[in-house]
Design a protein around this motif. Sequence first.
Motif, mmCIF file in Angstrom:
data_model
loop_
_atom_site.group_PDB
_atom_site.id
_atom_site.type_symbol
_atom_site.label_atom_id
_atom_site.label_comp_id
_atom_site.label_asym_id
_atom_site.label_seq_id
_atom_site.Cartn_x
_atom_site.Cartn_y
_atom_site.Cartn_z
ATOM 1 N N THR B 6 0.857 -1.193 0.000
ATOM 2 C CA THR B 6 0.000 0.000 0.000
ATOM 3 C C THR B 6 0.895 1.245 0.000
ATOM 4 O O THR B 6 2.096 1.161 0.298
ATOM 5 N N ASP B 7 0.289 2.394 -0.313
ATOM 6 C CA ASP B 7 1.061 3.645 -0.293
ATOM 7 C C ASP B 7 1.674 3.899 1.089
ATOM 8 O O ASP B 7 2.808 4.358 1.199
ATOM 9 N N LYS B 10 4.671 1.543 1.624
ATOM 10 C CA LYS B 10 5.831 2.045 0.883
ATOM 11 C C LYS B 10 6.444 3.244 1.586
ATOM 12 O O LYS B 10 7.659 3.378 1.685
ATOM 13 N N GLN B 11 5.565 4.108 2.058
ATOM 14 C CA GLN B 11 6.034 5.313 2.737
ATOM 15 C C GLN B 11 6.885 4.961 3.957
ATOM 16 O O GLN B 11 7.915 5.585 4.220
#
Lengths: 236, 236
Positions: B6-7, B10-11
């Motif tokens: 998911t974003d 990744k973040q």
Amino acid sequence: MTENFTDEEKQGFYKAIYSRRDVRSHFISKPIEDEVLSKILNAAHHAPSVGFSQPWNFILIKDQDTKKKIKESFEEEKNRSSQLVEEPKKSKYLSFKLEGILESPVNLCVTYDPTKFGPFVIGRSSIPEAGLYSVCCAIQNLWLSARTENIGLGWVSILSNDTLKETLDLPEHVIPIAYLCLGYVDEFAEKPDLETKGWLPRLELKDVVFFEKWNDKENKNWEKIQKMIKENLDYA
Amino acid sequence: MTENFTDEEKQGFYKAIYSRRDVRSHFISKPIEDEVLSKILNAAHHAPSVGFSQPWNFILIKDQDTKKKIKESFEEEKNRSSQLVEEPKKSKYLSFKLEGILESPVNLCVTYDPTKFGPFVIGRSSIPEAGLYSVCCAIQNLWLSARTENIGLGWVSILSNDTLKETLDLPEHVIPIAYLCLGYVDEFAEKPDLETKGWLPRLELKDVVFFEKWNDKENKNWEKIQKMIKENLDYA
């Protein structure tokens, strides 16, 4: 930058650590987008380096002739090294898929240049290999970043560095450290292939951690963590 | 395991990559919890290794006498290496804080044992250093995991490996790769200390990436990514 990581952020990090695999046989033909590739390279470039020497270079390779030469070197070295092991392990070894040079859309050679910012690099005088260690840290950053972008990566170390140097026009003083195959995959395996195929077992954490001295597994100052590690708790 | 990140996940990963620092001077006295330490060690143990050889060991150190011996070795090596550099760089070098051996609550020596699962390790016949590279990948996993847990880590490479071997009772065949200082910190610096202090600049990504061959920065098969890298886009 003193803020803590949120639970979700930590989860993302540990997902990369525990689901990363050395991939050799699951590459699909989908090309890697330039933006994704540059993200991965940028992550590698932000690795730690001794004395901030940033001694790495990355050579991106798509040329089929280059790939074929490296593949030939792999085949030669695989055959040569198979002579070092007895049957039945020899046949098992020869049956393994150990590279994806031609199937992966991008090959990548990571090199070490000891002359960059040299000759005096802070922290490299007592331990000259420290520069080389920095390059390996960059490779691990690259590998984990690839995983978060769903790119598989396989490290091919069965090849001749002389062939690599000649094929990629490396100067005499530059050392090839890694030859990597990158591409999208249809699967990341649950476990390393060599574990699944019964070649070697995963060691337990208690087998690799000592306290205060080599081989000391009992030390009263570390009782709680010794117990935790022995009980093999899953912290992921 | 083919699911995407998911974003947010990744973040979290990229936050670890870009906010990790080599820490020498911001340690605070808060002890590291055993659970956190075992998480970090477990992340290190899940690094890739040539032929799945897992050739690393981790020696945890709190003993003050051990730390003092290592600190002495650091001082000796720092003085010795300062003779290799001319003024005004010499004075600048000597003014830097380059370790946190006594101030950090935990020291950790990471070692390489080439005999583990040996002598035949897949992928180590052509490039014998591959085992050592695996240990460095484990160190980078450990470093990034420490960062997600808000633990600072400093790698001390200004010391004598002979002193390390003797002090930690390492067998003749075992090679110390890294001596690390770990502890909570009151700050992670925005940039590496050696960059902030003007010792060396951060290279741009375009300076370290080549295409198809060493030193080739122009190749029509890679036009788009060359442009992206040159424009120095921030992909983090």
